[in-house]
Design a protein around this motif. Structure first.
Motif, short mmCIF file in Angstrom:
data_model
loop_
_atom_site.label_atom_id
_atom_site.label_comp_id
_atom_site.label_asym_id
_atom_site.label_seq_id
_atom_site.Cartn_x
_atom_site.Cartn_y
_atom_site.Cartn_z
N GLN A 1 14.16 -11.13 -15.44
CA GLN A 1 15.02 -10.13 -14.81
C GLN A 1 14.23 -8.89 -14.44
OE1 GLN A 1 18.17 -9.71 -17.75
NE2 GLN A 1 19.63 -10.52 -16.25
N LEU A 2 13.35 -8.45 -15.33
CA LEU A 2 12.54 -7.27 -15.03
C LEU A 2 11.61 -7.53 -13.85
CD1 LEU A 2 11.65 -6.01 -18.61
CD2 LEU A 2 13.17 -4.92 -16.96
N ASN A 3 11.05 -8.73 -13.78
CA ASN A 3 10.21 -9.07 -12.63
C ASN A 3 11.00 -9.07 -11.34
OD1 ASN A 3 7.77 -9.27 -13.99
ND2 ASN A 3 8.05 -11.43 -14.47
N ASP A 4 12.25 -9.56 -11.40
CA ASP A 4 13.11 -9.54 -10.22
C ASP A 4 13.39 -8.10 -9.78
OD1 ASP A 4 13.20 -12.30 -10.26
OD2 ASP A 4 15.22 -12.41 -11.15
N VAL A 5 13.68 -7.24 -10.74
CA VAL A 5 13.93 -5.83 -10.43
C VAL A 5 12.67 -5.19 -9.86
CG1 VAL A 5 14.41 -3.57 -11.46
CG2 VAL A 5 15.79 -5.55 -12.10
N LEU A 6 11.51 -5.52 -10.43
CA LEU A 6 10.25 -4.99 -9.93
C LEU A 6 10.01 -5.41 -8.48
CD1 LEU A 6 7.61 -3.48 -10.50
CD2 LEU A 6 6.65 -5.63 -11.29
N GLU A 7 10.26 -6.69 -8.19
CA GLU A 7 10.09 -7.17 -6.82
C GLU A 7 11.04 -6.44 -5.87
OE1 GLU A 7 10.47 -11.43 -6.57
OE2 GLU A 7 9.05 -11.72 -8.22
N GLU A 8 12.28 -6.25 -6.30
CA GLU A 8 13.26 -5.56 -5.47
C GLU A 8 12.82 -4.12 -5.20
OE1 GLU A 8 17.80 -3.99 -5.98
OE2 GLU A 8 17.36 -6.01 -6.73
N ARG A 9 12.35 -3.45 -6.23
CA ARG A 9 11.89 -2.07 -6.08
C ARG A 9 10.66 -2.00 -5.17
NH1 ARG A 9 14.45 0.95 -10.30
NH2 ARG A 9 16.57 0.23 -10.01
N GLN A 10 9.80 -2.99 -5.27
CA GLN A 10 8.63 -3.01 -4.39
C GLN A 10 9.05 -3.20 -2.93
OE1 GLN A 10 6.29 -6.03 -6.33
NE2 GLN A 10 5.05 -4.52 -7.40
N ARG A 11 10.04 -4.07 -2.71
CA ARG A 11 10.56 -4.24 -1.34
C ARG A 11 11.18 -2.94 -0.83
NH1 ARG A 11 12.50 -9.18 -3.43
NH2 ARG A 11 14.59 -8.32 -3.50
N GLU A 12 11.91 -2.24 -1.73
CA GLU A 12 12.48 -0.96 -1.35
C GLU A 12 11.38 0.03 -0.97
OE1 GLU A 12 14.86 0.46 -4.61
OE2 GLU A 12 16.36 -1.10 -4.35
N ALA A 13 10.32 0.07 -1.77
CA ALA A 13 9.21 1.00 -1.51
C ALA A 13 8.55 0.66 -0.17
CB ALA A 13 8.19 0.94 -2.64
N GLU A 14 8.37 -0.63 0.09
CA GLU A 14 7.77 -1.05 1.36
C GLU A 14 8.68 -0.66 2.54
OE1 GLU A 14 7.17 -5.23 0.81
OE2 GLU A 14 5.50 -4.92 -0.59
N THR A 15 9.98 -0.85 2.38
CA THR A 15 10.93 -0.50 3.44
C THR A 15 10.91 1.01 3.69
OG1 THR A 15 12.33 -2.36 2.81
CG2 THR A 15 13.34 -0.64 4.15
N ILE A 16 10.87 1.79 2.62
CA ILE A 16 10.81 3.24 2.78
C ILE A 16 9.54 3.66 3.50
CG2 ILE A 16 10.56 5.41 1.48
CD1 ILE A 16 12.58 4.21 -0.54
N GLU A 17 8.44 3.02 3.17
CA GLU A 17 7.17 3.33 3.84
C GLU A 17 7.26 2.98 5.33
OE1 GLU A 17 4.57 5.05 2.73
OE2 GLU A 17 5.76 5.30 0.90
N GLU A 18 7.90 1.84 5.64
CA GLU A 18 8.09 1.46 7.04
C GLU A 18 8.98 2.48 7.77
OE1 GLU A 18 9.64 -2.53 7.12
OE2 GLU A 18 7.84 -3.35 6.19
N LEU A 19 10.06 2.92 7.11
CA LEU A 19 10.93 3.93 7.70
C LEU A 19 10.19 5.24 7.94
CD1 LEU A 19 14.27 3.42 5.73
CD2 LEU A 19 13.90 3.04 8.18
N LYS A 20 9.38 5.63 6.95
CA LYS A 20 8.60 6.86 7.10
C LYS A 20 7.65 6.75 8.29
CE LYS A 20 8.44 8.49 2.32
NZ LYS A 20 7.57 8.71 1.14
N ALA A 21 6.97 5.60 8.41
CA ALA A 21 6.02 5.40 9.50
C ALA A 21 6.73 5.42 10.84
CB ALA A 21 5.27 4.08 9.30
#
Length: 173
Positions: A28-48
């Motif tokens: 479960q923690l790994n799933d949450v980590l993956e989800e948070r990483q996708r969120e971080a990547e999406t935010i970086e894409e939005l910022k760019a």
């Protein structure tokens, strides 16, 4: 998980879980980590994209209010695990309690105060009445089986690390 603020509390909680439950928690923690990483990547894409168009996220009505998860995940095999030791169970040093008419083994000493607060007496092995003596051996056998399962799981982690780093390999029980 927000209650598990520091490592001490996390360790206490982990000691009360079985290996199977710990594996579920880790998944479960790994799933949450993956989800948070996708969120971080999406935010970086939005910022760019916003920067490319000449806007800031705040100008577009977005407020970033969470911590970004590092995209660097340290593999557990890179960190040296603790060399496992098989914990033997000495029945004279075990504590028990009776709940709903059934004898239970006290798994961690951190449980004592909570049980006492609920009005449940903690019994040493020598204080267990004769009516429950038959249950003691079954509880101790189950605890020993659990200890061996935990040890074997830790040996597997140790051996995986040891193969990669040329350390001593351990045998399972």
């Amino acid at each position: 998980m927000s209650l598990l603020v520091n490592k001490k509390e996390l360790k206490k909680a982990a000691e009360e879980l079985s290996v199977i439950k710990l594996q579920d928690v880790i998944r479960q923690l790994n799933d949450v980590l993956e989800e948070r990483q996708r969120e971080a990547e999406t935010i970086e894409e939005l910022k760019a994209l916003a920067k490319q168009k000449g806007f800031s996220l705040q100008q577009l009505g977005f407020q970033v209010q969470h911590e970004l998860v590092s995209t660097e995940v340290v593999a557990p095999a890179d960190k040296r695990p603790v060399k496992p030791k098989l914990k033997t169970i000495n029945k004279e040093k075990q504590y028990f309690y009776v709940e709903a008419g059934k004898l239970q083994l006290l798994k961690t000493h951190t449980m004592k105060q909570g049980l006492r607060d609920r009005g449940i007496d903690i019994l040493a092995y020598s204080d267990v009445n004769k009516k429950h003596q038959k249950e003691v051996q079954a509880l101790l056998a189950d605890a020993e089986k659990q200890a061996i399962e935990n040890f074997n799981a830790k040996v597997q982690v140790w051996n995986d690390w040891a193969k990669a780093h040329g350390a001593e390999l351990l045998t399972t029980r």
